[in-house]
Design an enzyme around this catalytic site. Structure first.
Site, PDB file in Angstrom:
ATOM      1  N   ARG A 119       0.819  -1.236   0.000  1.00 55.99           N
ATOM      2  CA  ARG A 119       0.000   0.000   0.000  1.00 55.99           C
ATOM      3  C   ARG A 119       0.843   1.273   0.000  1.00 55.99           C
ATOM      4  O   ARG A 119       0.369   2.332   0.410  1.00 55.99           O
ATOM      5  CB  ARG A 119      -0.987   0.007   1.163  1.00 55.99           C
ATOM      6  CG  ARG A 119      -1.970  -1.158   1.128  1.00 55.99           C
ATOM      7  CD  ARG A 119      -3.185  -0.936   1.989  1.00 55.99           C
ATOM      8  NE  ARG A 119      -4.036  -2.119   1.951  1.00 55.99           N
ATOM      9  CZ  ARG A 119      -3.981  -3.112   2.829  1.00 55.99           C
ATOM     10  NH1 ARG A 119      -3.121  -3.064   3.822  1.00 55.99           N
ATOM     11  NH2 ARG A 119      -4.779  -4.139   2.709  1.00 55.99           N
ATOM     12  N   LYS A 141       2.617  11.222 -11.701  1.00 60.85           N
ATOM     13  CA  LYS A 141       1.758  10.299 -12.445  1.00 60.85           C
ATOM     14  C   LYS A 141       2.517   8.999 -12.650  1.00 60.85           C
ATOM     15  O   LYS A 141       3.627   9.001 -13.203  1.00 60.85           O
ATOM     16  CB  LYS A 141       1.389  10.889 -13.808  1.00 60.85           C
ATOM     17  CG  LYS A 141       0.221  11.830 -13.765  1.00 60.85           C
ATOM     18  CD  LYS A 141      -0.268  12.067 -15.198  1.00 60.85           C
ATOM     19  CE  LYS A 141      -1.442  13.021 -15.240  1.00 60.85           C
ATOM     20  NZ  LYS A 141      -1.879  13.251 -16.626  1.00 60.85           N
ATOM     21  N   GLU A 183       8.367  17.791 -25.499  1.00 58.10           N
ATOM     22  CA  GLU A 183       7.735  18.162 -24.232  1.00 58.10           C
ATOM     23  C   GLU A 183       8.260  19.524 -23.751  1.00 58.10           C
ATOM     24  O   GLU A 183       7.516  20.299 -23.163  1.00 58.10           O
ATOM     25  CB  GLU A 183       7.971  17.096 -23.150  1.00 58.10           C
ATOM     26  CG  GLU A 183       7.365  15.722 -23.464  1.00 58.10           C
ATOM     27  CD  GLU A 183       5.851  15.614 -23.217  1.00 58.10           C
ATOM     28  OE1 GLU A 183       5.236  16.590 -22.735  1.00 58.10           O
ATOM     29  OE2 GLU A 183       5.294  14.542 -23.527  1.00 58.10           O
ATOM     30  N   LYS A 225       6.174  22.746 -15.001  1.00 54.84           N
ATOM     31  CA  LYS A 225       5.389  21.570 -14.610  1.00 54.84           C
ATOM     32  C   LYS A 225       5.060  21.625 -13.124  1.00 54.84           C
ATOM     33  O   LYS A 225       3.932  21.332 -12.716  1.00 54.84           O
ATOM     34  CB  LYS A 225       6.133  20.281 -14.950  1.00 54.84           C
ATOM     35  CG  LYS A 225       5.318  19.057 -14.543  1.00 54.84           C
ATOM     36  CD  LYS A 225       5.451  17.888 -15.463  1.00 54.84           C
ATOM     37  CE  LYS A 225       4.435  16.811 -15.113  1.00 54.84           C
ATOM     38  NZ  LYS A 225       4.610  15.590 -15.893  1.00 54.84           N
ATOM     39  N   GLU A 235      -5.228  16.299 -11.379  1.00 53.82           N
ATOM     40  CA  GLU A 235      -5.839  16.552 -12.685  1.00 53.82           C
ATOM     41  C   GLU A 235      -7.347  16.698 -12.619  1.00 53.82           C
ATOM     42  O   GLU A 235      -8.083  16.039 -13.337  1.00 53.82           O
ATOM     43  CB  GLU A 235      -5.453  15.436 -13.674  1.00 53.82           C
ATOM     44  CG  GLU A 235      -5.657  15.857 -15.114  1.00 53.82           C
ATOM     45  CD  GLU A 235      -4.962  14.927 -16.103  1.00 53.82           C
ATOM     46  OE1 GLU A 235      -3.810  15.199 -16.437  1.00 53.82           O
ATOM     47  OE2 GLU A 235      -5.564  13.932 -16.520  1.00 53.82           O
ATOM     48  N   ARG A 239      -4.343  20.921 -14.571  1.00 52.18           N
ATOM     49  CA  ARG A 239      -3.288  19.994 -14.971  1.00 52.18           C
ATOM     50  C   ARG A 239      -3.498  19.408 -16.360  1.00 52.18           C
ATOM     51  O   ARG A 239      -2.536  19.041 -17.042  1.00 52.18           O
ATOM     52  CB  ARG A 239      -3.156  18.862 -13.946  1.00 52.18           C
ATOM     53  CG  ARG A 239      -2.001  17.928 -14.263  1.00 52.18           C
ATOM     54  CD  ARG A 239      -1.650  17.034 -13.098  1.00 52.18           C
ATOM     55  NE  ARG A 239      -0.527  16.174 -13.468  1.00 52.18           N
ATOM     56  CZ  ARG A 239       0.219  15.527 -12.600  1.00 52.18           C
ATOM     57  NH1 ARG A 239      -0.032  15.612 -11.320  1.00 52.18           N
ATOM     58  NH2 ARG A 239       1.227  14.783 -13.015  1.00 52.18           N
ATOM     59  N   ASN A 243      -1.442  18.049 -21.174  1.00 49.14           N
ATOM     60  CA  ASN A 243      -1.671  17.033 -22.198  1.00 49.14           C
ATOM     61  C   ASN A 243      -1.823  17.610 -23.602  1.00 49.14           C
ATOM     62  O   ASN A 243      -2.289  16.914 -24.497  1.00 49.14           O
ATOM     63  CB  ASN A 243      -2.920  16.221 -21.841  1.00 49.14           C
ATOM     64  CG  ASN A 243      -2.667  15.300 -20.676  1.00 49.14           C
ATOM     65  OD1 ASN A 243      -1.672  14.587 -20.640  1.00 49.14           O
ATOM     66  ND2 ASN A 243      -3.559  15.328 -19.700  1.00 49.14           N
ATOM     67  N   HIS A 250      -1.346  10.009 -28.124  1.00 53.45           N
ATOM     68  CA  HIS A 250      -1.673   8.669 -27.621  1.00 53.45           C
ATOM     69  C   HIS A 250      -2.368   7.837 -28.694  1.00 53.45           C
ATOM     70  O   HIS A 250      -2.124   6.626 -28.804  1.00 53.45           O
ATOM     71  CB  HIS A 250      -2.568   8.748 -26.384  1.00 53.45           C
ATOM     72  CG  HIS A 250      -1.844   9.184 -25.145  1.00 53.45           C
ATOM     73  ND1 HIS A 250      -2.504   9.612 -24.015  1.00 53.45           N
ATOM     74  CD2 HIS A 250      -0.523   9.242 -24.850  1.00 53.45           C
ATOM     75  CE1 HIS A 250      -1.615   9.928 -23.076  1.00 53.45           C
ATOM     76  NE2 HIS A 250      -0.405   9.720 -23.569  1.00 53.45           N
ATOM     77  N   HIS A 263       7.348   8.219 -27.747  1.00 55.71           N
ATOM     78  CA  HIS A 263       6.264   9.019 -27.167  1.00 55.71           C
ATOM     79  C   HIS A 263       6.384  10.490 -27.570  1.00 55.71           C
ATOM     80  O   HIS A 263       5.407  11.108 -28.005  1.00 55.71           O
ATOM     81  CB  HIS A 263       6.280   8.888 -25.635  1.00 55.71           C
ATOM     82  CG  HIS A 263       5.302   9.791 -24.929  1.00 55.71           C
ATOM     83  ND1 HIS A 263       3.939   9.613 -25.031  1.00 55.71           N
ATOM     84  CD2 HIS A 263       5.483  10.884 -24.134  1.00 55.71           C
ATOM     85  CE1 HIS A 263       3.325  10.556 -24.317  1.00 55.71           C
ATOM     86  NE2 HIS A 263       4.232  11.336 -23.768  1.00 55.71           N
TER      87      HIS A 263
END
Lengths: 358, 358
Positions: A119, A141, A183, A225, A235, A239, A243, A250, A263
């Site tokens: 956990r 993320k 990016e 960022k 998000e 946020r 994207n 994607h 990517h």
């Protein structure tokens, strides 16, 4: 050393940027840690594992190594479980620390493993690609892929710290630098016109791996960022602008099969597509799309998208996590340095796709 | 309706307890939900699925059903992925809501799925066993098992609400009631001497499923659990006391193979073992161990542990998540209603095991 601080509701941590940082990773390990496992891949391991292991052994703790195969297609359940197998068979406890030594794939899967092992245990990001340094290692993320969509299974889970050694960029090939730069320029496009102009003016320095230019680009990207993530860790609003280009990107990655385009290459092309879509919706000055195309091209990313059928495009984009109520949600720009999030009709999307494929 | 409120750092939610609650689940669904998926098993589904589905359909949303096989051995990756497969193939988005209709296995796996699907969607607990009503559905621990240990992969992730229909207990068999009662008496033993004495005095009413007695026992258990979880959501301190009997219990379950003893049966036996260990360490009055044995026996749980070798016992307990620095950590009692957490030497543990096995 340059330090960028990330302040999020779940805690605060540092991004430490300096040449040669790999040799000082022991200082990043919390004092109550009980053991360490480095997760890496054979390619990065061959270059940096012995140095990283040596620096971590200075803590006096046991250091285990978990080597996963290299590539986005391996960011899956099978490899996630390989991490758990090693942790459990070595009886590593809740005070164990994971170290993600690699690019985005290693960072995402290691972060996700850390977030759910017993956990939640602590982990340190040591990103070795430009893309990971400016994007995936910062902001918490984590994820693995599912056959029906990228990053569909994951968590918001912040690292203890992000340790960036800019010297490692010397061992990347040109494609990986291009992928990371997509990016970098994205941050300018969504948030900071001055930084976008700086990128336009310094593109040659960045491509030739000039240390000062890279160092500035990484730090500014991390600052932008950190600003966004600090305002919206999970998000629920702002946020999403990070994207920009990613809904198209994607779809490209998933439609071609992960790993065919990097990517960042898919995102670079996605930036062009998103600016064309923005232009159609907001009647933007034509020069904006041209500047985006021109900079994406200069950094070495494709500006023409794969020729999927329109139905395939739509279908690929319908699984995007930003979508709500079955509509497709896009990040759009209103000018260079300003962005927003909006649902877009299928007709408009199809127009933008027709203009950006061949 | 009786309502217990759980206040944790990550938010606040209600445990709603009333007979016939299953028919009003639509009121538990958030207004901005986009779709619903019920996760259940064939046994519970045969009894309650149509009622639950009917009440959820009153929201006007699509309601999908995911049926997983029944049993602790199925709380694994394979079944977790079955949930994701349904969610993704139906393009369920971030505003989808999961409903866990079943016992602890369904609650744990559904909660974990909700915590990592698209990095977190909402879920509602509808526990249908006494064990799940008083323990696993409350407090936000979610998990799946790993071949090397129970609940090793999971998260802290709170439900939107817990909806308890005490009428469903009528369809449980005696073993399942015993299993649930072991967690009920545990709360008295660690925190509340009065409640322990109430349990001793009302054991026959509880065993005969007297509605008032059950209702009180469930509410008091939830209150005590909410108190502990509110002080320590992520088990960095106090919360560990909820694991009284569980270090032994998990070793029993894992050593015999999951499913041979019910979780609560193993915990019941573990309560006896933990009180014997406490007695050895703190020189407790002998009557305490006798009262624990007697109540565990009255609720129908075993008081003698399986005859594993001492080495096997130790090995099984070394993977427990509470452990630190390779030591074995136990919850112990100092009297009825008072507990603490402490590392214990292997010699002492072995003595307690010898006294409680045959």
């Amino acid at each position: 050393m340059n330090v960028v601080t990330v302040n999020v509701p779940s805690g605060s941590y540092s991004i430490n940027i300096e040449p040669g940082r790999l040799d000082f990773l022991d200082s990043a390990v919390p004092s109550d840690a009980t053991s360490i496992a480095i997760v890496t891949n054979p390619k990065v391991g061959a270059l940096y594992l012995s140095r990283v292991k040596e620096s971590l052994l200075k803590t006096g703790l046991s250091v285990f190594v978990i080597e996963l195969p290299d590539g986005e297609i391996y960011k899956d359940w099978v490899n996630l479980n390989k991490i758990f197998d090693v942790l459990l068979s070595n009886k590593m406890d809740r005070h164990a620390v994971l170290v993600a030594l690699g690019g985005g794939v290693i960072g995402d899967i290691t972060g996700f493993a850390a977030s759910v092992y017993m956990r939640g245990i602590r982990f340190i990001q040591v990103p070795t690609t430009l893309l990971a340094q400016v994007d995936s290692s910062v902001g918490g993320k984590t994820a693995v892929n599912h056959p029906l969509g990228k990053n569909m299974i994951g968590s918001f889970y912040q690292p203890e710290s992000v340790e960036i050694d800019i010297d490692v960029l010397n061992t990347l090939d040109a494609k990986q630098i291009s992928s990371g730069l997509s990016e970098v320029i994205k941050y300018g496009l969504i948030l900071d016109q001055d930084f976008w102009v700086w990128c336009e003016n310094n593109i040659n320095k960045l491509l030739s791996l000039d240390k000062d230019a890279l160092s500035y680009a990484i730090q500014r990207s991390c600052e932008l960022k950190a600003y966004v993530v600090g305002k919206d860790e999970k998000e629920s609003g702002l946020r999403a602008i990070l994207n920009l280009g990613h809904t198209f990107g994607h779809a490209i990655e998933s439609g071609l099969g992960y790993g065919n385009w990097l990517h960042g290459e898919a995102v670079g092309c996605g930036l062009v597509q998103a600016s064309v879509l923005s232009s159609l919706l907001f009647n933007l000055d034509e020069s904006i799309v041209e500047r985006v195309k021109s900079l994406v091209k200069s950094i070495g990313c494709p500006i023409t998208a794969p020729n999927f059928s329109l139905e395939k495009w739509i279908d690929l984009m319908l699984v995007d996590k930003k979508n709500q109520h079955g509509k497709i949600r896009f990040v759009l720009i209103t000018k260079i340095g300003e962005s927003l999030v909006q649902d877009v009709s299928e007709d408009m999307i199809k127009l933008a796709i027709q203009e950006t494929t061949k």
